[in-house]
Design an enzyme around this catalytic site. Structure first.
Site, PDB file in Angstrom:
ATOM      1  N   SER A 173      -5.690   1.647  -2.458  1.00  0.00           N
ATOM      2  CA  SER A 173      -5.012   2.018  -1.211  1.00  0.00           C
ATOM      3  C   SER A 173      -3.952   3.109  -1.347  1.00  0.00           C
ATOM      4  CB  SER A 173      -4.390   0.775  -0.568  1.00  0.00           C
ATOM      5  OG  SER A 173      -3.393   0.237  -1.415  1.00  0.00           O
ATOM      6  N   ASN A 205       4.838 -11.106   8.943  1.00  0.00           N
ATOM      7  CA  ASN A 205       3.552 -11.032   9.650  1.00  0.00           C
ATOM      8  C   ASN A 205       3.635 -11.665  11.031  1.00  0.00           C
ATOM      9  OD1 ASN A 205       0.536 -10.576   9.638  1.00  0.00           O
ATOM     10  ND2 ASN A 205       0.606 -12.777   9.986  1.00  0.00           N
ATOM     11  N   HIS A 236      -3.542   2.134   8.582  1.00  0.00           N
ATOM     12  CA  HIS A 236      -3.093   2.243   9.973  1.00  0.00           C
ATOM     13  C   HIS A 236      -2.228   3.493  10.179  1.00  0.00           C
ATOM     14  CE1 HIS A 236      -4.607  -1.689  10.068  1.00  0.00           C
ATOM     15  NE2 HIS A 236      -3.516  -2.398  10.235  1.00  0.00           N
ATOM     16  N   GLN A 273      10.216  -5.338   8.644  1.00  0.00           N
ATOM     17  CA  GLN A 273      10.483  -5.479   7.208  1.00  0.00           C
ATOM     18  C   GLN A 273      11.937  -5.143   6.889  1.00  0.00           C
ATOM     19  OE1 GLN A 273       9.207  -6.707   4.611  1.00  0.00           O
ATOM     20  NE2 GLN A 273       6.979  -6.731   4.767  1.00  0.00           N
ATOM     21  N   HIS A 285      -7.422  -9.197   3.406  1.00  0.00           N
ATOM     22  CA  HIS A 285      -6.553  -8.737   2.318  1.00  0.00           C
ATOM     23  C   HIS A 285      -7.222  -8.737   0.945  1.00  0.00           C
ATOM     24  CE1 HIS A 285      -2.724  -7.505   0.695  1.00  0.00           C
ATOM     25  NE2 HIS A 285      -2.990  -8.283  -0.330  1.00  0.00           N
ATOM     26  N   SER A 314       5.718  -2.696  12.276  1.00  0.00           N
ATOM     27  CA  SER A 314       5.693  -3.634  11.142  1.00  0.00           C
ATOM     28  C   SER A 314       6.889  -3.406  10.227  1.00  0.00           C
ATOM     29  CB  SER A 314       4.418  -3.433  10.322  1.00  0.00           C
ATOM     30  OG  SER A 314       3.297  -3.468  11.154  1.00  0.00           O
ATOM     31  N   CYS A 319      -5.949  -2.174  13.114  1.00  0.00           N
ATOM     32  CA  CYS A 319      -7.341  -2.277  12.653  1.00  0.00           C
ATOM     33  C   CYS A 319      -8.300  -1.658  13.670  1.00  0.00           C
ATOM     34  CB  CYS A 319      -7.707  -3.731  12.369  1.00  0.00           C
ATOM     35  SG  CYS A 319      -6.867  -4.378  10.899  1.00  0.00           S
ATOM     36  N   HIS A 359       0.818  -1.225   0.000  1.00  0.00           N
ATOM     37  CA  HIS A 359       0.000   0.000   0.000  1.00  0.00           C
ATOM     38  C   HIS A 359       0.855   1.279   0.000  1.00  0.00           C
ATOM     39  CE1 HIS A 359      -3.166  -2.836   0.973  1.00  0.00           C
ATOM     40  NE2 HIS A 359      -2.512  -3.201   2.053  1.00  0.00           N
ATOM     41  N   ASP A 412       0.009  -4.460  14.521  1.00  0.00           N
ATOM     42  CA  ASP A 412      -0.576  -3.892  13.293  1.00  0.00           C
ATOM     43  C   ASP A 412      -1.970  -4.498  13.053  1.00  0.00           C
ATOM     44  OD1 ASP A 412      -1.244  -4.318  10.474  1.00  0.00           O
ATOM     45  OD2 ASP A 412       0.761  -3.729   9.882  1.00  0.00           O
ATOM     46  N   ASN A 413      -2.040  -5.833  13.010  1.00  0.00           N
ATOM     47  CA  ASN A 413      -3.314  -6.479  12.686  1.00  0.00           C
ATOM     48  C   ASN A 413      -4.381  -6.120  13.726  1.00  0.00           C
ATOM     49  OD1 ASN A 413      -1.175  -7.649  11.297  1.00  0.00           O
ATOM     50  ND2 ASN A 413      -2.180  -9.628  11.085  1.00  0.00           N
ATOM     51  N   ASP A 416       3.276  -7.580   0.020  1.00  0.00           N
ATOM     52  CA  ASP A 416       2.150  -7.515   0.962  1.00  0.00           C
ATOM     53  C   ASP A 416       0.964  -8.205   0.290  1.00  0.00           C
ATOM     54  OD1 ASP A 416       0.049  -6.933   2.646  1.00  0.00           O
ATOM     55  OD2 ASP A 416       0.491  -4.794   2.800  1.00  0.00           O
ATOM     56  N   GLU A 449       4.507  -9.287   4.225  1.00  0.00           N
ATOM     57  CA  GLU A 449       3.898  -8.455   5.254  1.00  0.00           C
ATOM     58  C   GLU A 449       2.676  -9.073   5.943  1.00  0.00           C
ATOM     59  OE1 GLU A 449       4.824  -5.486   6.321  1.00  0.00           O
ATOM     60  OE2 GLU A 449       3.051  -4.486   7.111  1.00  0.00           O
ATOM     61  N   SER A 472       1.564  -0.217  -5.322  1.00  0.00           N
ATOM     62  CA  SER A 472       0.630  -0.497  -4.246  1.00  0.00           C
ATOM     63  C   SER A 472       0.143  -1.930  -4.407  1.00  0.00           C
ATOM     64  CB  SER A 472      -0.563   0.455  -4.357  1.00  0.00           C
ATOM     65  OG  SER A 472      -0.960   0.863  -3.080  1.00  0.00           O
ATOM     66  N   LYS A 507       4.556  -7.508  14.788  1.00  0.00           N
ATOM     67  CA  LYS A 507       3.754  -7.191  13.604  1.00  0.00           C
ATOM     68  C   LYS A 507       2.315  -7.623  13.859  1.00  0.00           C
ATOM     69  CE  LYS A 507       1.906  -7.030   9.446  1.00  0.00           C
ATOM     70  NZ  LYS A 507       0.513  -7.442   9.224  1.00  0.00           N
TER      71      LYS A 507
HETATM   72  P1  NAI Z   1      -6.132 -14.750  11.472  1.00  0.00           P
HETATM   73  O1  NAI Z   1      -5.848 -16.064  10.852  1.00  0.00           O
HETATM   74  O2  NAI Z   1      -5.497 -14.389  12.775  1.00  0.00           O
HETATM   75  O3  NAI Z   1      -7.706 -14.548  11.657  1.00  0.00           O
HETATM   76  C1  NAI Z   1      -8.689 -14.924  10.730  1.00  0.00           C
HETATM   77  C2  NAI Z   1      -9.805 -15.614  11.520  1.00  0.00           C
HETATM   78  O4  NAI Z   1     -10.908 -15.839  10.665  1.00  0.00           O
HETATM   79  C3  NAI Z   1      -9.366 -16.978  12.076  1.00  0.00           C
HETATM   80  O5  NAI Z   1      -9.547 -17.006  13.478  1.00  0.00           O
HETATM   81  C4  NAI Z   1     -10.274 -17.972  11.351  1.00  0.00           C
HETATM   82  O6  NAI Z   1     -10.626 -19.069  12.174  1.00  0.00           O
HETATM   83  C5  NAI Z   1     -11.483 -17.099  11.012  1.00  0.00           C
HETATM   84  N1  NAI Z   1     -12.280 -17.595   9.880  1.00  0.00           N
HETATM   85  C6  NAI Z   1     -11.877 -18.215   8.752  1.00  0.00           C
HETATM   86  N2  NAI Z   1     -12.926 -18.488   7.960  1.00  0.00           N
HETATM   87  C7  NAI Z   1     -14.031 -18.025   8.584  1.00  0.00           C
HETATM   88  C8  NAI Z   1     -15.411 -18.005   8.256  1.00  0.00           C
HETATM   89  N3  NAI Z   1     -15.877 -18.538   7.128  1.00  0.00           N
HETATM   90  N4  NAI Z   1     -16.260 -17.421   9.137  1.00  0.00           N
HETATM   91  C9  NAI Z   1     -15.822 -16.875  10.320  1.00  0.00           C
HETATM   92  N5  NAI Z   1     -14.516 -16.886  10.673  1.00  0.00           N
HETATM   93  C10 NAI Z   1     -13.624 -17.446   9.814  1.00  0.00           C
HETATM   94  O7  NAI Z   1      -5.737 -13.665  10.370  1.00  0.00           O
HETATM   95  P2  NAI Z   1      -5.545 -12.092  10.625  1.00  0.00           P
HETATM   96  O8  NAI Z   1      -4.124 -11.820  10.908  1.00  0.00           O
HETATM   97  O9  NAI Z   1      -6.583 -11.637  11.568  1.00  0.00           O
HETATM   98  O10 NAI Z   1      -5.807 -11.523   9.159  1.00  0.00           O
HETATM   99  C11 NAI Z   1      -7.089 -11.598   8.550  1.00  0.00           C
HETATM  100  C12 NAI Z   1      -7.039 -10.968   7.167  1.00  0.00           C
HETATM  101  O11 NAI Z   1      -6.749  -9.578   7.285  1.00  0.00           O
HETATM  102  C13 NAI Z   1      -5.945 -11.511   6.267  1.00  0.00           C
HETATM  103  O12 NAI Z   1      -6.411 -11.513   4.937  1.00  0.00           O
HETATM  104  C14 NAI Z   1      -4.829 -10.506   6.421  1.00  0.00           C
HETATM  105  O13 NAI Z   1      -3.922 -10.560   5.351  1.00  0.00           O
HETATM  106  C15 NAI Z   1      -5.611  -9.231   6.507  1.00  0.00           C
HETATM  107  N6  NAI Z   1      -4.998  -8.077   7.146  1.00  0.00           N
HETATM  108  C16 NAI Z   1      -5.515  -6.855   6.802  1.00  0.00           C
HETATM  109  C17 NAI Z   1      -5.031  -5.712   7.367  1.00  0.00           C
HETATM  110  C18 NAI Z   1      -5.580  -4.388   6.970  1.00  0.00           C
HETATM  111  O14 NAI Z   1      -5.011  -3.364   7.316  1.00  0.00           O
HETATM  112  N7  NAI Z   1      -6.683  -4.326   6.268  1.00  0.00           N
HETATM  113  C19 NAI Z   1      -3.952  -5.740   8.386  1.00  0.00           C
HETATM  114  C20 NAI Z   1      -3.516  -7.072   8.716  1.00  0.00           C
HETATM  115  C21 NAI Z   1      -4.030  -8.192   8.113  1.00  0.00           C
END
Ligand code: NAI
Length: 486
Positions: free
Chosen positions: A81, A225, A407, A419, A345, A415, A239, A53, A234-235, A138, A200, A76, A230
Site C-alpha cells: 500500500s 473506526n 481512498h 485520529q 483488511h 478519518s 470504498c 498505509h 471512509d469505509n 491500522d 483506524e 505502512s 469514519k
Molecule cells: P462490517 O462489519 O461493517 O462488514 C462486514 C460484513 O461482512 C458484515 O455485515 C458481516 O455480517 C459480513 N460477513 C462476515 N462473514 C461473512 C461471510 N462469510 N460471507 C458473507 N458476509 C460475511 O465491516 P466493514 O467496516 O465493512 O469492514 C470490512 C473489512 O474491510 C474489515 O476488514 C475492515 O478492516 C476493512 N476495511 C478496508 C478498507 C479499505 O480501504 N480497503 C476501509 C475500511 C475498512
C-alpha cells in the site's frame, strides 16, 4: 539532521511534495487541526509510532501530528500500500532536500516481503533513546507485535515458528525469537511506555475488543473506526471510489453488464456494491447477517451464496473481515478469467494458501499486483473450457491500496481528523482513560463533520431555541442519542 529511515527512492520526494500540497486543500479537517492546535502543541512530548498505509493522505496526517508537536516514526500496514513518492516526501520533509532529509523517519516501500514488512514495524517501534509513548494503528499489527512480545517475555517462553497457523505469523514468531535472544525485556519496556493506541479500522478494532475481553490489553485504546465520521464515510464512500479504481487500473475490463459478487454488506460492502452498480454491473451480495442481507435486498441487490453463483459471476470482491470467504474450490469452479479481489483488511478472505496448493496450478504474473492463475484441466471444475484461468488482484491483499492509491483525500480527512483528536485525548488526558476500548464523544464526531461542510457548499439549518427544547437537545448539539444508528 541525520536519522534512520528506509524508503524506495528519495528522488521521488518532489513529486510527493506536489501531491501533498494538492491533498492539503482537500483535507480541511486536518488543516483546521493545524490552525487550532499548531500554537499550543498539545502533542509536544508525544512519540507516536504509526502503522498505517503510507500514502499521500497519510503524509498530511503525519505532518499534522508533527505540527501539533509530536515526534513520529512510521510504517505502512500493508506490503503493497505504500506510495513511494509519499514516503520519500515525508522523509525529506517540507524544509529538507534529498541530500539532507529533515522530515520524519519512514520505513516503507511498495512491494515489501513479509520479512521486510515486520522488520519495518520493529524499526518504527524501536526509538533511539526512549521508546514510543503512543501508537496510531491500522489493523492492529503494531499493537499485536508489542502484545505478543510482552506475552512471550512474561512467560519466559521461546516462540516456535513451526507452530504458526499462517506464513505471516511464522514470520512474526521468527522475529520474536530473534528479539528475545537479544533482550528479554524489549517488548515489555515498550508496552509499559505506551499511553494508548488509536485504531483506524474494523478488523483492528475487533482485535482490540477481543484482547480487552481476554484481559490482555496492555494500554487504553480509542476505536476511531466507530466514529460515525469514519466508518460511515471512509469505509463506505471511500470504498465506493477506490474499489473500482483498483479494478480498472488492474484489469481495465468493462464493468458494465458483468455479474459482480460482493461478499459482505457492511459499511465497506455497501460502498463496493454501489460503485459496481454505478458502472452498470449486475451485483449479487452474499451475507451471513440477516439484517445486512435484508438491507441488501431492499437496496435492490440479489442476495445469494458464493456456492450458488460461482459459475456465473465475472468479478468477486470480498469485504467481510472474515476468513476463507472465497475458497480454492470456489476458484476452481469460476468462469474463465474471472476477477477475484479483496478489499477487507487481511489477505485471508481469499484462500490464497489453498490456491497455491492446487496440484498443477500455474501462476502467470501480468504486471505488479496482477496475477493470472491457470488451473490444469484435472483441477478445473469450471463450466468454461478446460484450463480456465482466474485473475487475482494484489495477491488477495486489499486491492484498492495495492492496485490503486486508496481512498481520496477528502474522505480521509474525516478519518484522520478523528485520529488526531483521539491521539490528543489519550496523550493529554491519559488519566481519564483506564485501560479499555473507547470511542470519541459525539460532539467531536459532529465537529469533524462540521469541518468538512464549507468546502462542499453545505448550508446547515440552525435549530431555534424552541425547536431544540422540543427535541430535548442543545442548540449547538450533540443532536443524536448514543443509540442512534445513522
Ligand atoms: P462490517 O462489519 O461493517 O462488514 C462486514 C460484513 O461482512 C458484515 O455485515 C458481516 O455480517 C459480513 N460477513 C462476515 N462473514 C461473512 C461471510 N462469510 N460471507 C458473507 N458476509 C460475511 O465491516 P466493514 O467496516 O465493512 O469492514 C470490512 C473489512 O474491510 C474489515 O476488514 C475492515 O478492516 C476493512 N476495511 C478496508 C478498507 C479499505 O480501504 N480497503 C476501509 C475500511 C475498512
Amino acid at each position: 539532521m541525520t536519522f534512520d529511515y528506509k524508503v524506495a527512492d528519495l528522488g521521488l520526494a518532489e513529486f510527493g511534495r506536489k501531491e501533498i500540497r494538492l491533498a492539503e486543500h482537500e483535507m480541511p479537517g486536518l488543516m483546521a487541526m493545524r490552525a487550532q492546535y499548531g500554537e499550543s502543541k498539545p502533542l509536544a512530548g508525544a512519540r507516536i509510532m504509526g502503522s498505517l498505509h503510507m500514502t499521500i493522505q497519510t503524509a498530511v496526517l503525519i505532518e499534522t501530528l508533527v505540527a501539533l508537536g509530536a515526534e513520529v516514526r512510521w510504517v505502512s500496514c500493508n506490503i503493497f500500500s505504500t506510495q513511494d513518492h509519499a514516503a520519500a516526501a515525508v522523509v525529506v520533509g517540507p524544509e529538507g532536500t534529498a541530500e539532507s532529509p529533515a522530515g520524519v523517519p519512514v520505513f516503507a516501500w511498495k512491494g515489501e516481503t513479509l520479512e521486510e514488512y515486520w522488520w519495518c514495524t520493529e524499526q518504527a517501534l524501536t526509538w533511539p533513546g526512549e521508546g514510543p509513548n503512543m501508537i496510531l494503528d491500522d489493523g492492529g499489527d503494531a499493537t499485536m507485535l508489542v502484545h505478543k512480545g510482552t506475552e512471550f517475555e512474561k512467560a519466559g517462553a521461546v516462540p516456535d515458528p513451526s507452530t504458526a497457523d499462517s506464513e505471516e505469523y511464522g514470520v512474526v514468531l521468527k522475529l520474536l525469537t530473534r528479539s528475545l535472544a537479544e533482550s528479554s525485556s524489549k517488548w515489555t519496556t515498550i508496552g509499559q511506555g505506551i499511553k494508548g493506541v488509536t485504531e483506524e479500522t474494523t478488523t483492528g478494532v475487533h482485535r482490540l475488543y477481543e484482547m480487552h475481553k481476554a484481559g490482555a490489553l496492555l494500554f487504553p485504546a480509542i476505536n476511531v473506526n466507530d466514529s460515525v465520521t469514519k466508518s460511515k464515510f471512509d469505509n463506505k464512500y471511500g470504498c465506493r471510489h477506490s474499489l473500482i479504481d483498483g479494478i480498472n487500473r488492474a484489469t481495465d475490463v468493462l464493468i458494465g453488464g458483468k455479474v459482480a459478487v460482493v461478499c459482505g454488506y457492511g459499511d465497506v460492502g455497501k460502498g463496493c456494491a454501489e460503485s459496481l452498480r454505478g458502472q452498470g454491473a449486475r451485483v449479487i451480495v452474499t451475507e451471513i447477517d440477516p439484517i445486512c442481507a435484508l438491507q441488501a435486498a431492499m437496496d435492490g441487490y440479489q442476495v445469494s451464496t458464493v456456492d450458488d453463483v460461482v459459475g456465473i459471476a465475472d468479478i468477486f470482491v470480498t469485504t467481510t473481515g472474515n476468513k476463507d470467504v472465497i475458497t480454492a474450490d470456489h476458484m476452481a469452479a469460476m468462469k474463465h478469467q474471472a476477477i477475484v479481489g479483496n478489499i477487507g483488511h487481511f489477505d485471508n478472505e481469499i484462500d490464497m494458501a489453498g490456491l497455491y496448493k492446487t496440484p498443477g496450478i500455474e501462476r502467470i504474473n501480468i504486471k505488479p499486483q496482477v496475477d493470472e492463475f491457470r488451473f490444469p484441466p484435472e483441477a478445473s471444475k469450471s463450466q468454461s473450457a478446460d484450463g480456465h484461468t482466474i485473475i487475482i488482484l494484489s495477491e488477495g491483499r486489499l486491492l484498492n491500496l495495492g492496485n490503486a492509491t486508496g481512498h481520496p483525500s477528502f474522505v480521509m480527512s474525516n478519518s484522520f481528523t478523528n485520529q488526531v483528536l483521539a491521539q490528543i485525548e489519550l496523550f493529554v488526558r491519559t488519566a481519564e482513560y483506564p485501560t479499555e476500548v473507547y470511542v470519541l464523544p459525539k460532539h467531536l464526531d459532529e465537529m469533524v463533520a462540521r469541518l468538512h461542510l464549507d468546502s462542499l457548499g453545505v448550508k446547515l439549518t440552525e435549530l431555534t431555541k424552541e425547536q431544540a427544547n422540543y427535541l430535548g437537545v442543545p442548540v449547538e448539539g450533540p443532536y443524536k442519542a448514543e443509540h442512534y444508528r445513522y
